[in-house]
Structures are given as C-alpha cells and as structure tokens.
Design an enzyme around this catalytic site. Structure first.
Site, short mmCIF file in Angstrom:
data_model
loop_
_atom_site.label_atom_id
_atom_site.label_comp_id
_atom_site.label_asym_id
_atom_site.label_seq_id
_atom_site.Cartn_x
_atom_site.Cartn_y
_atom_site.Cartn_z
CG HIS A 76 7.68 -7.54 10.83
ND1 HIS A 76 7.86 -8.42 9.59
CD2 HIS A 76 7.35 -6.51 10.50
CE1 HIS A 76 7.80 -7.87 8.52
NE2 HIS A 76 7.49 -6.93 8.59
CD GLU A 78 8.27 -12.73 12.18
OE1 GLU A 78 7.94 -13.16 10.66
OE2 GLU A 78 7.41 -11.53 13.03
CB CYS A 104 8.32 -10.67 5.60
SG CYS A 104 10.07 -10.21 6.79
CB CYS A 107 10.84 -12.16 9.62
SG CYS A 107 10.47 -10.64 10.33
#
Length: 159
Positions: A76, A78, A104, A107
């Site tokens: 992802h 991040e 999510c 994360c």
C-alpha cells in the site's frame, strides 16, 4: 486575491499527483509522509521494486488475488512511504501522513506502531471496498492518532 495554499493542501495535492505513478490496475493511491513542514518520504501503491509491474504483466485484471481477494503483490502507498523512510534511517515518530485512500487495518497497525501522530486521507477505504466501516481509521482513533478526512474545496481541488 490569489489563494495561498496551506501545507496540508500542498501535501494532499502531492499525494494525489503521486497516485498515477502506481502500476496497480485496480486503484491508484499516493502517500506523503511529513515532519515539521518537511517531506520525509513519498509512496504509492504497487508491487515491491524488482518484481512485476501489474499493469504491464496483467493489464486486464491486475495481479493474481490472495486468499482474501486482495492483490497478492501490492504494497500500500503508506507502507511504501514508511518502508522507504525506514530503509533510509529517517525518523518516522511524530510524522504526519497524507494519503489519498484511508488506511486499511493492516496499515493502521503499522502507522500506529511507527509513531505517526496524524493522518489525513481523501477517500474512504470502506467505501471503496464496500464494507461497513473504516476499520483502520477506527483503530487509529481508538489509540490516540489524530485522523481527519481531507475536505476538498474549490481552492484545493486538483486543477
């Protein structure tokens, strides 16, 4: 009088401009990690460097799905921003994260563990996934991370 953008506006616009760099076929997400009005790292979603570029390898459907129906290769945005900073020995504790899609749950756990204090997001991950709540946002708020949905105004809309 000309609108003078805030740092929040500048960083969210940068996250939006990074998103199209993604090789993901499903969704393109950008992230900017900052500390004290300085950029410490950037990221966008996609497979780890040195693996496949999904839009080139599987241009129609994207990479194969894992057992939960998610991308089998993607990091992802991040995660990429945090990993890049960490790999380069950049202190992340106390940073602010700007991301085009709310984190999510996985994360969110990383964001919390790394000591990031604020998260600004543009779109809802729950809305994108068609699930009831933004579990990542709920998790971060429960444990004291300031999380806000970034409000796009006429001045802050990407031109």
């Amino acid at each position: 009088m000309m609108h003078r953008p805030s740092f929040d506006e500048i960083y969210m616009e940068l996250a939006q401009n990074l998103a199209p760099k993604s090789h993901c076929v499903k969704i393109k997400v950008g992230a900017v990690l900052t500390k004290d009005t300085r950029i410490v790292s950037l990221g966008y979603n996609g497979p780890p460097a040195g693996t496949h570029n999904c839009d080139e390898e599987w241009p129609e459907a994207g990479c194969p799905r894992d057992s939960k129906g998610s991308c089998s290769l993607a990091l992802h945005a991040e995660q990429n921003a945090i990993l890049y900073a960490s790999k380069n020995n950049v202190a992340i504790e106390g940073c602010t994260l700007y991301v085009t899609l709310s984190p999510c749950l996985a994360c969110a756990r990383i964001i919390y563990t790394m000591g990031i204090k604020k998260v600004y997001y543009l779109q809802s991950y729950a809305h994108y996934k068609g699930i009831g709540s933004d579990e990542g946002v709920d998790f971060l708020r429960r444990f004291g991370v300031e999380v806000r949905q970034f409000q796009v105004t006429e001045e802050t809309a990407l031109k």
